[in-house]
Write a protein that holds these residues in place. Structure first.
Motif, mmCIF file in Angstrom:
data_model
loop_
_atom_site.group_PDB
_atom_site.id
_atom_site.type_symbol
_atom_site.label_atom_id
_atom_site.label_comp_id
_atom_site.label_asym_id
_atom_site.label_seq_id
_atom_site.Cartn_x
_atom_site.Cartn_y
_atom_site.Cartn_z
ATOM 1 N N LYS A 1 1.371 -9.714 14.836
ATOM 2 C CA LYS A 1 2.362 -10.454 14.045
ATOM 3 C C LYS A 1 1.947 -10.529 12.574
ATOM 4 N N VAL A 2 0.651 -10.510 12.305
ATOM 5 C CA VAL A 2 0.190 -10.507 10.909
ATOM 6 C C VAL A 2 0.463 -9.152 10.266
ATOM 7 N N ILE A 3 0.253 -8.085 11.021
ATOM 8 C CA ILE A 3 0.583 -6.747 10.520
ATOM 9 C C ILE A 3 2.066 -6.667 10.184
ATOM 10 N N GLU A 4 2.905 -7.212 11.049
ATOM 11 C CA GLU A 4 4.353 -7.222 10.803
ATOM 12 C C GLU A 4 4.677 -8.019 9.540
ATOM 13 N N TYR A 5 4.009 -9.155 9.360
ATOM 14 C CA TYR A 5 4.219 -9.972 8.158
ATOM 15 C C TYR A 5 3.866 -9.175 6.897
ATOM 16 N N CYS A 6 2.733 -8.487 6.921
ATOM 17 C CA CYS A 6 2.298 -7.706 5.756
ATOM 18 C C CYS A 6 3.263 -6.564 5.471
ATOM 19 N N GLN A 7 3.763 -5.927 6.521
ATOM 20 C CA GLN A 7 4.724 -4.842 6.345
ATOM 21 C C GLN A 7 5.997 -5.341 5.683
ATOM 22 N N GLN A 8 6.429 -6.546 6.023
ATOM 23 C CA GLN A 8 7.629 -7.120 5.420
ATOM 24 C C GLN A 8 7.445 -7.341 3.920
ATOM 25 N N GLN A 9 6.222 -7.673 3.518
ATOM 26 C CA GLN A 9 5.949 -7.955 2.099
ATOM 27 C C GLN A 9 6.079 -6.719 1.223
ATOM 28 N N ILE A 10 5.827 -5.534 1.795
ATOM 29 C CA ILE A 10 5.869 -4.295 1.000
ATOM 30 C C ILE A 10 7.057 -3.414 1.370
ATOM 31 N N SER A 11 7.975 -3.945 2.165
ATOM 32 C CA SER A 11 9.075 -3.129 2.710
ATOM 33 C C SER A 11 10.020 -2.591 1.650
ATOM 34 N N GLU A 12 10.140 -3.294 0.524
ATOM 35 C CA GLU A 12 11.097 -2.864 -0.498
ATOM 36 C C GLU A 12 10.501 -1.880 -1.499
ATOM 37 N N VAL A 13 9.222 -1.594 -1.374
ATOM 38 C CA VAL A 13 8.563 -0.655 -2.299
ATOM 39 C C VAL A 13 8.727 0.769 -1.781
ATOM 40 N N THR A 14 9.141 1.663 -2.667
ATOM 41 C CA THR A 14 9.248 3.080 -2.318
ATOM 42 C C THR A 14 8.165 3.847 -3.070
ATOM 43 N N PRO A 15 7.073 4.165 -2.402
ATOM 44 C CA PRO A 15 5.970 4.852 -3.077
ATOM 45 C C PRO A 15 6.266 6.337 -3.287
ATOM 46 N N PRO A 16 5.484 7.021 -4.116
ATOM 47 C CA PRO A 16 5.667 8.465 -4.321
ATOM 48 C C PRO A 16 5.481 9.237 -3.011
ATOM 49 N N THR A 17 5.995 10.452 -2.973
ATOM 50 C CA THR A 17 5.956 11.253 -1.743
ATOM 51 C C THR A 17 4.530 11.527 -1.277
ATOM 52 N N TRP A 18 3.588 11.615 -2.200
ATOM 53 C CA TRP A 18 2.202 11.932 -1.841
ATOM 54 C C TRP A 18 1.425 10.690 -1.379
ATOM 55 N N PHE A 19 2.030 9.512 -1.491
ATOM 56 C CA PHE A 19 1.285 8.259 -1.306
ATOM 57 C C PHE A 19 0.658 8.145 0.081
ATOM 58 N N TYR A 20 1.390 8.573 1.113
ATOM 59 C CA TYR A 20 0.885 8.433 2.474
ATOM 60 C C TYR A 20 0.154 9.678 2.974
ATOM 61 N N SER A 21 -0.258 10.513 2.057
ATOM 62 C CA SER A 21 -1.123 11.630 2.417
ATOM 63 C C SER A 21 -2.436 11.087 2.975
ATOM 64 N N GLN A 22 -3.006 11.793 3.938
ATOM 65 C CA GLN A 22 -4.285 11.349 4.476
ATOM 66 C C GLN A 22 -5.377 11.342 3.409
ATOM 67 N N PHE A 23 -5.137 12.042 2.317
ATOM 68 C CA PHE A 23 -6.140 12.126 1.252
ATOM 69 C C PHE A 23 -5.980 11.035 0.191
ATOM 70 N N ASN A 24 -4.981 10.168 0.366
ATOM 71 C CA ASN A 24 -4.888 9.019 -0.540
ATOM 72 C C ASN A 24 -5.598 7.836 0.108
ATOM 73 N N SER A 25 -6.732 7.485 -0.436
ATOM 74 C CA SER A 25 -7.552 6.416 0.144
ATOM 75 C C SER A 25 -6.971 5.029 -0.086
ATOM 76 N N GLN A 26 -5.970 4.928 -0.973
ATOM 77 C CA GLN A 26 -5.394 3.648 -1.386
ATOM 78 C C GLN A 26 -6.456 2.713 -1.968
ATOM 79 N N ILE A 27 -7.402 3.299 -2.653
ATOM 80 C CA ILE A 27 -8.352 2.494 -3.429
ATOM 81 C C ILE A 27 -7.913 2.506 -4.888
ATOM 82 N N LYS A 28 -7.788 3.702 -5.449
ATOM 83 C CA LYS A 28 -7.285 3.813 -6.814
ATOM 84 C C LYS A 28 -5.758 3.779 -6.831
#
Length: 421
Positions: A192-219
């Motif tokens: 349920k916490v994961i679902e809550y967090c997903q709702q918080q970012i649901s309206e953001v449309t990231p770039p096409t490369w964002f969910y590449s396995q090579f994007n560590s989401q640090i930078k």
């Protein structure tokens, strides 16, 4: 002072009893007492030399110092563990195995220093090169690392078994002093916490490369995608804002030290000097320095609040201090900026990806881990649609410090499940 000395004896006993369940496989209550009594004498001598205002009373200070002494003696020096290894040759052999696997990683240019540097290079490429291009370049390395990584995880489990634990996860839970009740609460409420967090970012449309396995989401994370960021100075502006909501920080502001460090963020209470040391990654950009400092000052606020009540939490599980830090920092972050707060929920999801993957990894290191990592990632970030993700083989914490963020994950479930409800 006589009353204080009597109280200190009681607190030594309390600290030892509190820590014993986590070390009874390696030590007796007498072993803990020996360390605690020596430490308490040093603490008593040091306390009366501290400059005012002291952050805590005499008894709380003794508890802090003695608990720290026991933890350093047992966890960092591994005195009793080394004794066990001498008695059981299998333990000695499996330790040699883990060292050998570490050295094999080093052979391919990956260690504590070079792995973060590798990700800095990948971060520069991920926005301009396709995932297929990067995968073509890294697949030869992944193929070499995969069997090493698997055998290394099995060695971790083997060592844990020989020490009397079901798996490496159970050993880590014990070493981090996380209770079975807190761990079960995490397992029962994480979804349920994961679902809550997903709702918080649901309206953001990231770039096409964002969910590449090579994007560590640090930078390149959701925080970096925000078009604007509230104006605030670092570190003074951040400190002032935290003080606004937690005035106790102002009373002990002279006891606060904020420094720049290489990598991450950290906050520690230094018993010897009765100060709080905070380290913030000097290589982070302004946005990340601000959010990291919010969290680390949350640790300071949580400890000071406990001290004001005569409570020492040094012997508590690491999830306890993280719960206090997140309670304070997320409250302030939400008041600071709703958009920054929402973006930070992606950081929470990344902690879940790492932690949940590692828990399942230790259950069965022989399974298809690239597929498991992708599945875990997709569960937390449903828009990702990954099929296999091999980058677990070069993720710093997953390789060198597995389950490092387990206390953070447990704490976040505690804090955010309350927000959700």
């Amino acid at each position: 002072r006589k009353i204080k000395m009597m109280n200190s004896k009681n607190i030594i006993e309390k600290v030892c009893v509190e820590l014993l369940p986590f070390y009874e496989k390696h030590a007796s209550i007498d072993d803990l007492h020996k360390v605690a009594e020596i430490a308490a004498d040093k603490a008593k001598e040091n306390y009366f030399k501290l400059r005012n205002p002291k952050t805590c009373d005499f008894v709380t200070y003794i508890a802090q110092w003695t608990a720290k002494a026991i933890l350093l003696d047992v966890q960092l020096n591994h005195r009793w563990l080394r004794d066990l290894e001498k008695k059981d040759k299998r333990l000695d052999d499996v330790v040699d195995e883990t060292i050998a696997f570490n050295q094999k990683y080093f052979k391919y240019g990956l260690d504590l220093d070079t792995t973060p540097e590798l990700w800095k290079k990948i971060d520069k490429r991920v926005t301009v090169e396709s995932e297929d291009q990067l995968l073509d370049d890294f697949m030869p390395l992944f193929n070499k690392l995969e069997p090493i990584f698997t055998q290394w995880r099995k060695a971790f489990n083997k060592r844990a078994n020989l020490l009397g634990f079901e798996s490496q996860t159970d050993l880590v839970l014990n070493n981090l002093r996380i209770t079975s009740q807190d761990y079960q609460f995490f397992l029962d409420n994480k979804d349920k916490v994961i679902e809550y967090c997903q709702q918080q970012i649901s309206e953001v449309t990231p770039p096409t490369w964002f969910y590449s396995q090579f994007n560590s989401q640090i930078k390149h994370d959701f925080l970096s995608l925000l078009p604007t960021f509230p104006e605030i100075s670092y570190p003074n502006g951040v400190s002032e804002l935290v003080t606004k909501y937690y005035p106790i920080l102002n009373k002990y502001h002279s006891k606060l030290r904020i420094e720049q460090i290489d990598g991450g963020g950290s906050a520690q209470y230094i018993e010897e000097d009765d100060i709080f040391w905070v380290g913030i990654d000097k290589n982070s950009d302004h946005r990340h320095k601000v959010t990291i400092l919010f969290h680390e000052l949350g640790h300071v606020v949580g400890t000071l609040d406990n001290f004001s009540k005569g409570i020492s939490t040094r012997a508590k599980g690491l999830d306890v201090s993280e719960t206090e830090a997140y309670t304070a920092s997320l409250k302030i972050l939400k008041k600071f900026s709703s958009s920054v707060y929402q973006a930070q929920m992606s950081e929470v999801l990344n902690i879940f990806v790492e932690t949940l993957f590692q828990i399942e990894m230790f259950k069965d290191p022989d399974q298809n881990l690239a597929r498991l990592y992708a599945k875990t990632y997709n569960y937390c970030f449903p828009k990702a649609k990954q099929t296999e993700n091999y980058t677990y083989l070069i993720k710093f914490n997953t390789v060198f410090q597995p389950l490092r963020h387990l206390p953070h994950a447990i704490a976040l479930v505690k804090v955010l499940s309350n927000v959700k409800n």
